[in-house]
Design an enzyme around this catalytic site. Sequence first.
Site, PDB file in Angstrom:
ATOM      1  CE  LYS A 153      -0.230  -0.289   5.041  1.00  7.19           C
ATOM      2  NZ  LYS A 153      -1.284  -0.563   6.261  1.00  7.19           N
ATOM      3  CE1 TYR A 169      14.457  30.845   4.917  1.00  7.80           C
ATOM      4  CE2 TYR A 169      14.851  28.386   4.292  1.00  7.80           C
ATOM      5  CZ  TYR A 169      14.583  29.599   4.025  1.00  7.80           C
ATOM      6  OH  TYR A 169      14.155  29.881   2.639  1.00  7.80           O
TER       7      TYR A 169
HETATM    8  C1  LIG Z   1      -0.416  -1.844   6.745  1.00  6.11           C
HETATM    9  C2  LIG Z   1      -1.152  -3.109   7.396  1.00  6.11           C
HETATM   10  C3  LIG Z   1      -0.159  -4.061   7.588  1.00  6.11           C
HETATM   11  C4  LIG Z   1       1.385  -3.901   7.509  1.00  6.11           C
HETATM   12  O1  LIG Z   1       1.770  -3.538   8.823  1.00  6.11           O
HETATM   13  P1  LIG Z   1       3.376  -3.296   8.975  1.00  6.11           P
HETATM   14  O2  LIG Z   1       3.471  -2.922  10.286  1.00  6.11           O
HETATM   15  O3  LIG Z   1       3.907  -2.334   7.846  1.00  6.11           O
HETATM   16  O4  LIG Z   1       3.867  -4.643   8.827  1.00  6.11           O
HETATM   17  C5  LIG Z   1      -0.721  -5.503   7.961  1.00  6.11           C
HETATM   18  N1  LIG Z   1      -2.119  -5.235   8.132  1.00  6.11           N
HETATM   19  C6  LIG Z   1      -2.960  -4.136   7.730  1.00  6.11           C
HETATM   20  C7  LIG Z   1      -4.475  -4.459   7.960  1.00  6.11           C
HETATM   21  C8  LIG Z   1      -2.440  -3.007   7.449  1.00  6.11           C
HETATM   22  O5  LIG Z   1      -3.354  -1.989   7.316  1.00  6.11           O
END
Ligand SMILES: *Cc1c(COP(=O)(O)O)cnc(C)c1O
Length: 358
Positions: free
Chosen positions: A33, A250
Amino acid sequence: MRPARALIDLDALRHNYRLARSRHGGRALAVVKANAYGHGAVRCAQALADEADGFAVACLEEALALRAAGIGAPILLLEGVFEASELAAVERHGLWMVVHHAAQIRMIEQAQPSRPYTVWLKVNSGMNRAGFAPAAVAAAWQRLHVCGKVADITLMTHFARADEPQVLSTATQIARFDAATANLPGARSLANSAAVLGWPDAHRDWARPGILLYGADPMPAANNGLRPVMTLESQVMAVRELAVGEPLGYGARFHAERPTRVGLVAMGYADGYPRSAPDGTPVSVDGQPARLIGRVSMDMLTVDLTDLPQADLGSRVELWGREVSVNEVAQRAGTIAYELLCNVKRVRFEYRDSAQHA
Ligand SMILES: *Cc1c(COP(=O)(O)O)cnc(C)c1O
């Protein structure tokens, strides 16, 4: 050409996926994702295509991008559908979907698919974000089962604190999930990255590793043998000497306490390097440890080269990667590696893949 770039090591990605799968057993959805946590979802999915059991994304649009790139493996929508009109594409592309609230069940009941859906039914075992309450899980399962539009139901939950090995809440969540689903058939999926690495009790039919695939260990103290996938790097583009007492950048956040040789680096918060990084945040210059000084600006940042007299124009500066841990930069900046990696943009992405002979 501006030298800011992100090098993506697809061999490391495969190494980390294999490590997750062997630590967990069973099958593993590679979570890609948010553009594979900023690494490039299509390239990462293609690199894993020969071995991944499937992929997980947040939403339909992310899944369609993978299908358009030729990814044929199962793809799970982690948030399911947002409206009934998305179900046609779910069916056409054979996508799997999470069902986490009642409105999604109603959409499925009212649809007329020509082939049944594959559903992952989400149990709220204590994170209290998404999912059916333990007492409501059996009824939700039953509705999906009897509506005739669902072929297969996997039971899943998600942990709030799996990266804290000393905290009991993960064990509590596992127990609640098991109790809520005891009389229901079907595969189970509990483990995110932290649970793959730290909670063997959570190892069931399917793992869902995300951050560990990219080599940022959610529990860095454990030394799990992950390999960083992204190296964010640039070069020194100018050098200047500061006399004692002179300000830098800055807000004049930094003042030279000794004669200071400053390297100006082509990397800024518009590239995703955190503006919140304080003086002293580690960087690496030509392989030598150095530190950030002065506030990060949009396109540039400044590093202390006083103790690195051989560093000069064109010296390579690593912001994170193999020499500088993204976890450490994140901690200094008051955030987590997930956010830093997701934020990388504008820089050139270059992919290394020894398995690719094109
Ligand atoms: C993003 C997500 C994961 C992966 O989580 P990590 O901590 O990056 O391993 C697994 N399950 C769900 C439902 C998620 O939204």
